[in-house]
Design a protein around this motif. Structure first.
Motif, mmCIF file in Angstrom:
data_model
loop_
_atom_site.group_PDB
_atom_site.id
_atom_site.type_symbol
_atom_site.label_atom_id
_atom_site.label_comp_id
_atom_site.label_asym_id
_atom_site.label_seq_id
_atom_site.Cartn_x
_atom_site.Cartn_y
_atom_site.Cartn_z
ATOM 1 N N GLU A 56 -7.367 3.994 8.267
ATOM 2 C CA GLU A 56 -7.019 3.448 9.635
ATOM 3 C C GLU A 56 -5.496 2.967 9.305
ATOM 4 O OE1 GLU A 56 -9.783 0.303 10.236
ATOM 5 O OE2 GLU A 56 -11.291 1.539 11.234
ATOM 6 N N TRP A 57 -4.755 3.958 8.825
ATOM 7 C CA TRP A 57 -3.182 3.491 8.878
ATOM 8 C C TRP A 57 -2.357 4.200 9.983
ATOM 9 C CZ3 TRP A 57 -0.903 0.190 5.987
ATOM 10 C CH2 TRP A 57 -1.413 -0.238 4.807
ATOM 11 N N ASP A 58 -2.303 3.175 11.062
ATOM 12 C CA ASP A 58 -1.817 3.653 12.229
ATOM 13 C C ASP A 58 -0.137 3.105 12.178
ATOM 14 O OD1 ASP A 58 -1.901 0.925 12.670
ATOM 15 O OD2 ASP A 58 -3.249 0.984 14.465
ATOM 16 N N GLU A 59 0.676 3.575 13.014
ATOM 17 C CA GLU A 59 2.071 3.247 12.827
ATOM 18 C C GLU A 59 2.517 1.696 12.971
ATOM 19 O OE1 GLU A 59 4.383 5.270 11.939
ATOM 20 O OE2 GLU A 59 2.931 6.670 12.047
ATOM 21 N N PRO A 60 1.699 0.784 13.715
ATOM 22 C CA PRO A 60 2.061 -0.564 13.648
ATOM 23 C C PRO A 60 1.851 -1.216 12.051
ATOM 24 C CG PRO A 60 1.137 -0.176 15.670
ATOM 25 C CD PRO A 60 1.120 1.020 14.864
ATOM 26 N N ARG A 61 0.460 -0.695 11.625
ATOM 27 C CA ARG A 61 0.216 -1.345 10.238
ATOM 28 C C ARG A 61 0.956 -0.814 9.341
ATOM 29 N NH1 ARG A 61 -5.646 0.360 7.176
ATOM 30 N NH2 ARG A 61 -5.285 -1.250 5.489
ATOM 31 N N ILE A 62 1.598 0.419 9.450
ATOM 32 C CA ILE A 62 2.345 1.145 8.354
ATOM 33 C C ILE A 62 3.670 0.308 8.439
ATOM 34 C CG2 ILE A 62 4.121 2.882 8.071
ATOM 35 C CD1 ILE A 62 1.653 4.911 8.729
ATOM 36 N N GLU A 63 4.362 -0.317 9.545
ATOM 37 C CA GLU A 63 5.441 -1.059 10.012
ATOM 38 C C GLU A 63 5.150 -2.391 9.195
ATOM 39 O OE1 GLU A 63 8.419 0.187 10.653
ATOM 40 O OE2 GLU A 63 7.430 2.127 10.654
ATOM 41 N N GLU A 64 4.276 -3.040 9.274
ATOM 42 C CA GLU A 64 3.663 -4.551 8.500
ATOM 43 C C GLU A 64 3.842 -3.901 7.115
ATOM 44 O OE1 GLU A 64 -0.003 -5.893 9.712
ATOM 45 O OE2 GLU A 64 0.648 -5.897 11.741
ATOM 46 N N MET A 65 3.529 -3.116 6.386
ATOM 47 C CA MET A 65 3.402 -2.703 5.249
ATOM 48 C C MET A 65 4.728 -2.467 4.575
ATOM 49 S SD MET A 65 1.371 -3.093 2.474
ATOM 50 C CE MET A 65 0.107 -3.393 3.519
ATOM 51 N N SER A 81 0.919 -1.208 0.079
ATOM 52 C CA SER A 81 -0.191 -0.097 0.067
ATOM 53 C C SER A 81 1.125 1.477 0.104
ATOM 54 C CB SER A 81 -0.850 0.052 1.064
ATOM 55 O OG SER A 81 -1.709 -1.129 0.948
#
Length: 203
Positions: free
Chosen positions: A152-161, A48
């Motif tokens: 809903e792009w929080d920091e943990p989700r960004i790091e996963e991407m 993403s």
């Protein structure tokens, strides 16, 4: 000939695993055989923030009448969000159904070959071609942070991407995935590259 290739047009049996030989389907229950259009599927993938959603309208305009461009997130809803394998299977069935109209499908969404290739519905396609749009970690992070709150792009989700981006860059040659880095590239130039890549692989 039915559009849902899992259903036998003779006896109506629903196959869990379709029996395919070339461009011919065979019903395991009654033995009926029927032809279908076996076309390539084009998976425009990547993390993403790399530009897949931006490509959708640009490619749809360029390929009008030649291919069908779809965004996979439209079905990321309800029970399908709880069963990723079912989500992938539904998309392959949908693409195969659209192929019976004679036009290949370009599916824009985050997917990797291990999520499509083992599925029974893979047999409906002559090939699945994968092109991944990727970017630098800093560019992806900035783009995802700038997205509206409802996404809903929080920091943990960004790091996963970002981890997916790094994994894809590393393993792409092994998986047969082509890469295109969009970090410093305007959308129209990316669309030029994607269009050329697809047209070179059209039947």
């Amino acid at each position: 000939m039915g559009l849902d290739l899992r259903i036998c047009p003779a006896c109506g049996d629903l196959a869990d695993r379709p029996a395919v030989a070339g461009a011919l389907l065979r019903c395991a229950r009654c033995g009926h055989e029927w032809p279908f259009r076996k076309l390539p599927l084009f998976a425009l993938t990547g993390p993403s923030g790399a530009g897949k959603s931006t490509m959708g309208p640009l490619l749809a305009a360029r390929f009008a009448g030649d291919v069908v461009v779809l965004e996979q997130d439209i079905l990321w809803t309800g029970a399908l969000r709880d069963d990723v394998t079912a989500f992938r299977s539904v998309w392959l069935r949908m693409a195969a159904m659209l192929h019976q109209n004679g036009r290949p499908v370009v599916l824009c969404g985050t997917v990797a070959p291990p999520e499509f290739e083992p599925l029974p519905e893979r047999a409906f396609f002559s090939d699945i071609h994968y092109l991944a749009l990727v970017g630098s970690p800093s560019s992806l992070r900035a783009r995802l942070r700038a997205r509206p709150a409802w996404r809903e792009w929080d920091e943990p989700r960004i790091e996963e991407m970002l981890e997916f981006n790094a994994w894809l860059r590393k393993i792409a040659p092994e998986l047969g995935v082509d890469l295109f880095d969009t970090t410093e590239v305007p959308p129209e130039v990316t669309a030029d590259h994607v269009e050329k890549w697809i047209r070179a692989r059209l039947p």
